[in-house]
Design a protein around this motif. Structure first.
Motif, PDB file in Angstrom:
ATOM      1  N   ILE A   1      -4.981  11.286   1.446  1.00 47.13           N
ATOM      2  CA  ILE A   1      -4.637  10.006   2.060  1.00 47.13           C
ATOM      3  C   ILE A   1      -3.872  10.240   3.357  1.00 47.13           C
ATOM      4  CG2 ILE A   1      -3.343   7.867   1.735  1.00 47.13           C
ATOM      5  CD1 ILE A   1      -3.917   8.043  -1.221  1.00 47.13           C
ATOM      6  N   ARG A   2      -2.967  11.224   3.369  1.00 46.87           N
ATOM      7  CA  ARG A   2      -2.238  11.518   4.615  1.00 46.87           C
ATOM      8  C   ARG A   2      -3.192  11.971   5.711  1.00 46.87           C
ATOM      9  NH1 ARG A   2       0.920  15.900   4.131  1.00 46.87           N
ATOM     10  NH2 ARG A   2       0.407  16.386   1.980  1.00 46.87           N
TER      11      ARG A   2
ATOM     12  N   ARG B 165      -1.251  -0.419  11.619  1.00 45.86           N
ATOM     13  CA  ARG B 165      -1.028   0.895  12.220  1.00 45.86           C
ATOM     14  C   ARG B 165       0.321   1.469  11.799  1.00 45.86           C
ATOM     15  NH1 ARG B 165      -3.988  -1.726  16.316  1.00 45.86           N
ATOM     16  NH2 ARG B 165      -2.133  -2.640  17.262  1.00 45.86           N
ATOM     17  N   SER B 166       1.302   0.595  11.606  1.00 47.44           N
ATOM     18  CA  SER B 166       2.599   1.064  11.116  1.00 47.44           C
ATOM     19  C   SER B 166       2.477   1.629   9.705  1.00 47.44           C
ATOM     20  CB  SER B 166       3.605  -0.093  11.142  1.00 47.44           C
ATOM     21  OG  SER B 166       4.841   0.306  10.598  1.00 47.44           O
ATOM     22  N   VAL B 167       1.625   0.978   8.879  1.00 44.93           N
ATOM     23  CA  VAL B 167       1.397   1.485   7.535  1.00 44.93           C
ATOM     24  C   VAL B 167       0.736   2.862   7.588  1.00 44.93           C
ATOM     25  CG1 VAL B 167       0.076   1.107   5.412  1.00 44.93           C
ATOM     26  CG2 VAL B 167       1.277  -0.793   6.495  1.00 44.93           C
TER      27      VAL B 167
ATOM     28  N   LEU C 186       2.070   6.429   5.995  1.00 47.97           N
ATOM     29  CA  LEU C 186       1.279   7.232   5.063  1.00 47.97           C
ATOM     30  C   LEU C 186       1.057   8.640   5.587  1.00 47.97           C
ATOM     31  CD1 LEU C 186      -1.439   4.624   3.970  1.00 47.97           C
ATOM     32  CD2 LEU C 186       0.560   5.366   2.674  1.00 47.97           C
ATOM     33  N   SER C 187       0.837   8.784   6.887  1.00 45.77           N
ATOM     34  CA  SER C 187       0.535  10.110   7.443  1.00 45.77           C
ATOM     35  C   SER C 187       1.735  11.046   7.419  1.00 45.77           C
ATOM     36  CB  SER C 187       0.031   9.964   8.882  1.00 45.77           C
ATOM     37  OG  SER C 187       1.052   9.441   9.717  1.00 45.77           O
TER      38      SER C 187
ATOM     39  N   LEU D 260       0.797  -1.220   0.000  1.00 45.06           N
ATOM     40  CA  LEU D 260       0.000   0.000   0.000  1.00 45.06           C
ATOM     41  C   LEU D 260       0.834   1.276   0.000  1.00 45.06           C
ATOM     42  CD1 LEU D 260      -2.899   1.002  -0.056  1.00 45.06           C
ATOM     43  CD2 LEU D 260      -2.879   1.038   2.433  1.00 45.06           C
ATOM     44  N   PRO D 261       1.873   1.432   0.846  1.00 50.80           N
ATOM     45  CA  PRO D 261       2.634   2.700   0.839  1.00 50.80           C
ATOM     46  C   PRO D 261       3.179   3.072  -0.529  1.00 50.80           C
ATOM     47  CG  PRO D 261       3.136   1.451   2.808  1.00 50.80           C
ATOM     48  CD  PRO D 261       2.311   0.550   1.947  1.00 50.80           C
TER      49      PRO D 261
END
Length: 777
Positions: free
Chosen positions: A620-621, A604-606, A610-611, A564-565
């Protein structure tokens, strides 16, 4: 041909009464009716006590059940009256129209009698009723037909009844002679009226009529058919000429049965060329030949009272008087539908058309659903479905109704399985609906409505099996083998669990594992995961073994976390919006998956990655930061820092607006977050007031979309906070003076005043309340 030819209009109560009177006067030995000859073997069922019109003859190709046609009959259909009269009086009764084997093999509609189930094209033939009405000076064909045919035989109240004719009873054959003469004139002008198929049908009818006359004699046969065909049946032709017309017609093997029909499907708006606009009204005229207006107004009053609308007996009396007065002023023999509608609108509806919609839907058209006897021929799948409907007390009804199920109860769970299996078979009797009560997995809500076309769908589904279970299983296995998209297979797996198809699930799971292994598109994986997560949850409540499904879901989640990232980098605006939707779906799905392998922490790490990545689009962020904040895995200070960075002066206004949309947009409670967190509101307000005029025009549509999704109360509160100064840069720091618009501090006396009320509400004593207060403090 000297036989008794009774030309009628399909589904006409006046025609039906006239046919009955003519048959009683002539007492023929045989009655020939416009309809498919394959239905002759089914005619005795019309006398069965379980048979209740409206019903229809259904013919379909044996090898292609979707290729089908209907011949509907209502209680007030002349054909139905003729069938019942013949069966009751020992006369032979037969259908003489072109066989369904030919009409189904030909393209287009099977004629004005049957209804082609595969299409809803309007009838483009010459409308003889409209032509005759125009010649009589009427602009409405329905009103003309009511005046000259349908209102014949209806009797007004005794005090308004005209004097009897000195010559006695009228000639029962005179109306048919007059109608035949009128149709003959029309056929001379218009020929076959623009429909070549009529020539073929009429040639077959003439051959059948000749055979019947040879068997029963010239004077022993009566024919009931559409008035348009009467001149053709009176035409002198040779047997050889008629057979030549029929030579070389295509043919298919057909099967035929009786099926329930509805008044709604008799209406012309449903696409049936020989239908009528007001089957409920015509049914009333046929069932109430005396005092029809008074009885109709009573029905309307009863309907309004059932809907809690105040209607008194005085309303009924006044509506009847007004309808009759309108009929006299308009020169009509009796008040018709137009007059009754106008009277109801004026007297019972206070001039409004809104209540009239209820009258049109419930009475003028109606939701009457017929019944056929259990002895009627049916495909094995239809018999199994009928057996389950009786066992589960799920009676097919034409009127839409809500059904709430508690899956913890065996009977409700069985109903759910049946409805889900039928949906998989494309038999749309029930559609899932939003529940009004608990949203737990043990609750389901359905909207049920039985349409006549579903009988064709059941016949089509019969190719998959002889029972609902075997057919649904076979179709699920076939769909698993033919599906090309991963999301299709995951949706199918969810359907198999909901429908409880244990034999099909292994096949679907193998196909799912194969598709998942070959599909490297992260968006496809993200689309597939939510259905798998829901399936695992449904498996819990339905006691289904979902071990294999859990493994596939965990594998998909792992691949999404890895891919995803990079998949979110460099997306355009449309791609970012689509990926944000996938992000929400995956987040909800991960919350439903078992976390035995730490899937939740990896997800949650993903979100953290992204944030914090500048290469990821702002929408998305912002969404990733919001999801972390809602789950309690992002501190409020950190959320404020991320917002400050996203809304900094160096950020493009469009990118900043996208971040705001991702963080507080949609129906995810973003408005309440701004209401309760003054720092975030202040950051948004400060950024918005600093946007240049030119940039503001560009970002306005995005901001409008973001904030328009909030509830009106939330928008109003945000406006009040900004107006009072809450949310400005100066108000971001608390002081002893308090927040603008609020008091300087906590008023303990006012806070303590609620304690007695709270104690009464909770039913506890002072000590327990103090303990709770200490915990809260």
């Amino acid at each position: 041909m000297t036989s008794l030819l009774l030309g009628v209009r399909h589904h006409g109560p006046g025609s039906a009464r006239a046919v009955r009177a003519a048959l009683e006067a002539a007492t023929p030995a045989a009655v020939l009716i416009e309809g498919p000859p394959e239905g002759d073997a089914l005619l005795p069922l019309a006398a069965d006590e379980q048979m209740r019109p409206p019903v229809a003859l259904l013919a379909h190709a044996a090898d292609d059940p979707g290729r089908a046609a209907f011949w509907p009959l209502a209680e007030f259909s002349p054909e139905w009256v003729a069938i019942r009269w013949a069966l009751a009086n020992g006369a032979a009764v037969r259908f003489i129209d072109l066989p369904a084997a030919h009409s189904l093999a030909l393209t287009g509609e099977a004629g004005p009698g049957p209804e082609d189930a595969s299409q809803d094209t309007p009838d483009v033939r010459v409308d003889p009723i409209a032509v005759l009405a125009g010649a009589a000076g009427y602009d409405d064909p329905e009103r003309w037909w009511e005046d000259v045919v349908e209102l014949r035989g209806t009797r007004p109240a005794p005090d308004r009844r005209p004097a009897e004719d000195a010559a006695g009873e009228p000639d029962p054959f005179a109306p048919f002679a007059a109608l035949a003469e009128a149709m003959a004139a029309l056929r001379e002008t218009y020929g076959h009226g623009g429909h070549d198929r009529d020539l073929v049908r009429e040639a077959f009818m003439r051959l059948q009529l000749r055979a019947a006359k040879k068997e029963f004699g010239d004077d022993g046969v009566a024919v009931v058919c559409g008035a348009w065909h009467v001149p053709a049946l009176m035409t002198a032709t040779t047997v050889a000429a008629d057979k030549a017309v029929l030579k070389g017609l295509p043919k298919v093997r057909t099967e035929m049965t009786w099926v329930p029909w509805t008044h709604r499907r008799l209406a012309r708006r449903s696409g049936y060329g020989a239908g009528i606009d007001s089957p409920g009204w015509y049914g009333h005229l046929f069932g109430a030949p005396d005092r029809p207006v008074e009885r109709w107004m009573t029905k309307v009053a009863r309907l309004f009272r059932d809907e809690d609308r105040m209607v008194s007996s005085a309303h009924v009396i006044e509506a009847v008087r007004l309808a009759e007065t309108l009929a006299v002023m308009r020169g009509r023999p009796l008040a018709g539908l137009t007059e009754t509608v106008d009277a109801v609108r004026a007297v019972m509806c206070d001039g409004s058309d809104v209540p009239l919609d209820l009258v049109r839907d419930r009475l003028i058209v109606g939701d009457v659903l017929g019944e056929v006897p259990d002895t009627a021929p049916a495909v094995p799948l239809q018999r199994d479905l009928a057996r389950q409907q009786r066992s589960l007390r799920l009676k097919p009804e034409a009127l839409e109704r809500e059904l709430d199920l508690d899956l913890r109860k065996d009977t409700d769970a069985a109903k759910s399985r049946l409805l889900h299996r039928l949906r998989l078979l494309a038999v749309g009797w029930g559609e899932p609906a939003a529940g009004r009560g608990s949203t737990g997995t043990f609750r389901e809500s359905w909207r049920l409505r039985w349409e006549p076309e579903l009988s064709v769908k059941v016949a089509e589904a019969g190719v998959w099996g002889t029972t609902v279970l075997s057919a649904a299983t076979a179709k699920a296995e076939a769909q698993a083998g033919s599906a090309t998209a991963l999301a299709e297979v995951t949706a199918l797996a969810e359907q198999c669990l909901l429908a409880e198809l244990p034999d099909a699930l292994p096949v679907v799971m193998k196909a799912l594992a194969d598709r998942a292994a070959l599909d490297a598109d992260v968006s496809h994986l993200a689309q597939a995961l939510p259905a798998l997560a829901r399936s695992l949850r449904y498996g819990d409540v339905r006691a289904t073994d979902t071990a294999a499904l859990s493994e596939v879901a965990a594998g998909l989640a792992e691949r999404i976390c890895v891919g995803l990232p990079p998949a979110c980098a460099g997306l355009d605006a449309d791609g970012a919006d689509e990926m944000r939707g996938h992000l929400d779906g995956v987040h909800a799905a991960v919350g439903l998956l078992p976390d035995a392998e730490g899937i939740g922490e990896r997800w949650r790490s993903v979100l953290r990655k992204l944030s914090g990545r500048d290469s990821v689009p702002g929408v998305i962020r912002g969404r990733a930061a919001r999801l972390l904040l809602d789950e309690g895995h992002l501190e409020e200070d950190e959320a404020a820092r991320l917002m400050a960075l996203a809304l900094s002066p160096g950020t493009e206004p469009a990118a900043a607006a996208a971040w705001i949309e991702g963080f507080v947009g949609g129906a995810s409670g973003g408005g309440l977050l701004l209401v309760h967190d003054e720092r975030l509101l202040g950051l948004v307000d400060s950024w918005l007031t600093g946007v240049s005029a030119d940039a503001f025009t560009d970002v306005l549509p995005l901001l409008r979309r973001t904030f328009s999704a909030y509830e009106p109360g939330v928008r109003r509160t945000l406006g009040e906070l900004v107006r009072r100064g809450q949310g400005t840069a100066a108000a971001q720091t608390r002081s002893d003076a308090g927040i603008p618009g609020f008091g300087p501090g906590l008023d303990t006396a006012r806070a303590d005043a609620v304690l007695p009320v709270l104690r009464l509400l909770l039913g506890i004593d002072d000590n327990e309340l103090n303990d709770l207060a200490g915990v809260a403090g």
